[in-house]
Scaffold this active site. Structure first.
Site, PDB file in Angstrom:
ATOM      1  N   HIS A 136       1.035  -1.278   0.137  1.00  0.00           N
ATOM      2  CA  HIS A 136      -0.079  -0.070   0.015  1.00  0.00           C
ATOM      3  C   HIS A 136       0.791   1.312  -0.050  1.00  0.00           C
ATOM      4  O   HIS A 136       0.743   2.052   0.824  1.00  0.00           O
ATOM      5  CB  HIS A 136      -0.922  -0.024   1.208  1.00  0.00           C
ATOM      6  CG  HIS A 136      -2.105  -0.928   1.004  1.00  0.00           C
ATOM      7  ND1 HIS A 136      -3.124  -0.649   0.317  1.00  0.00           N
ATOM      8  CD2 HIS A 136      -2.183  -2.132   1.592  1.00  0.00           C
ATOM      9  CE1 HIS A 136      -3.899  -1.837   0.249  1.00  0.00           C
ATOM     10  NE2 HIS A 136      -3.440  -2.600   1.062  1.00  0.00           N
ATOM     11  N   ARG A 172      10.143   4.229 -17.043  1.00  0.00           N
ATOM     12  CA  ARG A 172      11.050   5.373 -16.654  1.00  0.00           C
ATOM     13  C   ARG A 172      10.880   5.381 -15.295  1.00  0.00           C
ATOM     14  O   ARG A 172      11.661   6.169 -14.620  1.00  0.00           O
ATOM     15  CB  ARG A 172      10.875   6.532 -17.339  1.00  0.00           C
ATOM     16  CG  ARG A 172      11.289   6.691 -18.562  1.00  0.00           C
ATOM     17  CD  ARG A 172      11.429   8.050 -19.408  1.00  0.00           C
ATOM     18  NE  ARG A 172      10.087   8.485 -19.897  1.00  0.00           N
ATOM     19  CZ  ARG A 172       9.193   8.416 -20.721  1.00  0.00           C
ATOM     20  NH1 ARG A 172      10.082   7.523 -21.728  1.00  0.00           N
ATOM     21  NH2 ARG A 172       7.910   8.540 -20.925  1.00  0.00           N
ATOM     22  N   HIS A 200      -7.421  -9.608  -9.223  1.00  0.00           N
ATOM     23  CA  HIS A 200      -6.445  -8.994  -8.825  1.00  0.00           C
ATOM     24  C   HIS A 200      -5.216  -8.915  -9.685  1.00  0.00           C
ATOM     25  O   HIS A 200      -4.764  -7.731  -9.994  1.00  0.00           O
ATOM     26  CB  HIS A 200      -5.854  -9.454  -7.483  1.00  0.00           C
ATOM     27  CG  HIS A 200      -6.629  -9.159  -6.194  1.00  0.00           C
ATOM     28  ND1 HIS A 200      -7.883  -9.668  -5.942  1.00  0.00           N
ATOM     29  CD2 HIS A 200      -6.436  -8.034  -5.212  1.00  0.00           C
ATOM     30  CE1 HIS A 200      -8.219  -9.421  -4.822  1.00  0.00           C
ATOM     31  NE2 HIS A 200      -7.388  -8.240  -4.473  1.00  0.00           N
ATOM     32  N   ASP A 245      -6.014 -12.914   0.323  1.00  0.00           N
ATOM     33  CA  ASP A 245      -6.623 -11.693   0.844  1.00  0.00           C
ATOM     34  C   ASP A 245      -7.960 -11.717   1.066  1.00  0.00           C
ATOM     35  O   ASP A 245      -8.748 -10.787   0.929  1.00  0.00           O
ATOM     36  CB  ASP A 245      -6.386 -10.742  -0.206  1.00  0.00           C
ATOM     37  CG  ASP A 245      -6.342  -9.233   0.274  1.00  0.00           C
ATOM     38  OD1 ASP A 245      -6.316  -9.048   1.371  1.00  0.00           O
ATOM     39  OD2 ASP A 245      -6.382  -8.241  -0.898  1.00  0.00           O
TER      40      ASP A 245
END
Length: 369
Positions: A184, A216, A240, A263
């Site tokens: 997160h 980049r 996910h 999860d």
């Protein structure tokens, strides 16, 4: 003594044809090959290890209720998860402390392998389904008090490494014997590697809840996938992560650094409808959980047997998928007595049919009813 035969026994880095596992008490006494009677399981695997799960079967870990925790653990046990951490979400300090004290006896009893704090030291920009009202910067006094209250039960903590004080928090976790994870996070590539250098060894559901990679601006995804000492969690539900992403990512990490997780939230195994996650409404439709307020993915309705099947369907071998579902996550939290079929390990077994569906589960030498 119990003899468990299988047409194929997945033991470490090999598949034993016409194999067997001999169990004495709570431990594995022998793993070998020989002629077995008909009617055996198609596959015998080590019990699954889920180091990131919030609930299941209509029950949740996130409120700190021990009876809810027992129910959720029991649900996932039926699906082959013989070792699991109870994952808590970002919450007020008093709830986190109360849950830690409530779950410590369950960890001592062995119902849980410990506690995972997914928050509250996370990025506002990448909070996902975490409650933004309770996010905060790392507090070493709070963190130390939680570890003390758990008396060994706190096993894993997810931190965003770019936050003020995050690197000190990671160092404190490592000093106290707790695994630090990065997740997160809106961190740059360099900030992520600084977290790894401070001692973080797990990437929390990599790709999800973090800045997407750019050629980049590689960000945390490339940093975590490329860090030799980091185990990367993957939610293998096709929601996910695209199966192609899962296949690519695990080809980069290899099975020794890839941990399948669910999860899962309370809605796992339950009908579609409205649920709660950390005080936030979650709508489940077609088995997909999303926050009511903004549609963000809010955990999953996955089980580890389904994650294992998904990994195999995405191209992983039986040996690789078994390691990602058992041995690697076990090692990530320092549990070397589970996650593999070998002499001396705890007798945690999952018996699967030819379609990789669970037939029977053994935990610590006892068949699960």
């Amino acid at each position: 003594m119990t003899l468990v035969p299988g047409l194929k026994v997945v033991a470490g880095d090999r598949v034993i044809d016409n194999g067997f596992v001999r169990v004495e008490g709570e431990r594995i006494a022998e793993v070998g090959a020989g002629d077995r009677p008909t009617g055996t399981a198609a596959f015998v695997l080590p019990g699954f290890v889920d180091i990131h799960v919030h609930g299941g079967g209509g029950a949740t870990f996130t409120t700190g209720d021990p009876e809810e925790a027992r129910k959720a653990a029991g649900y996932h046990l039926q699906h082959g998860t013989t070792t699991m951490l109870a994952s808590l979400v970002t919450s007020p300090p008093e709830l986190m402390m109360g849950a830690t004290k409530a779950f410590a006896p369950l960890a001592a009893e062995g119902v849980l392998a410990g506690i995972h704090f997914e928050g509250p030291y996370l990025s506002q920009a990448r909070c996902g389904a975490q409650n933004p009202a309770h996010l905060r910067h790392p507090d070493l006094a709070e963190l130390g008090a939680l570890i003390d209250a758990g008396d060994g039960a706190v096993r894993l903590v997810t931190v965003a490494p770019e936050l003020p004080g995050a690197l000190d928090a990671i160092r404190l976790l490592v000093e106290r014997g707790v695994v630090a994870a990065i997740g997160h996070t809106d961190a740059t590539y360099e900030q992520t590697l600084a977290g790894v250098a401070a001692g973080a060894t797990v990437g929390t559901h990599v790709f999800n809840g973090m800045a997407p990679p750019h050629h980049r601006r590689p960000g945390p995804v490339f940093a975590l996938l490329g860090a030799a000492g980091v185990v990367c969690e993957f939610v293998a539900d096709g929601i996910h992560l695209h199966d192609g992403t899962l296949a690519f990512a695990t080809s980069v990490t290899g099975p020794a650094r890839a941990a399948l997780i669910t999860d899962a939230m309370a809605a796992a195994g339950m009908p579609d409808g409205r649920y709660d996650l950390g005080g936030q409404g979650v709508d489940v439709a077609g088995g997909v959980a999303r926050l009511t307020r903004d549609g963000s993915i809010a955990g999953s309705t996955l089980t580890m047997d389904a994650a294992f099947r998904r990994a195999v369907g995405a191209g992983a071998s039986l040996v690789a998928a078994s390691r990602m579902a058992s041995g690697t996550p076990a090692a990530a939290i320092g549990r070397h007595d589970v996650g593999e079929l070998r002499v001396g390990a705890r007798a945690d077994l999952v018996l699967l049919d030819a379609d990789l569906n669970v037939q029977r589960v053994m935990r610590a030498g006892t068949w699960v009813s």
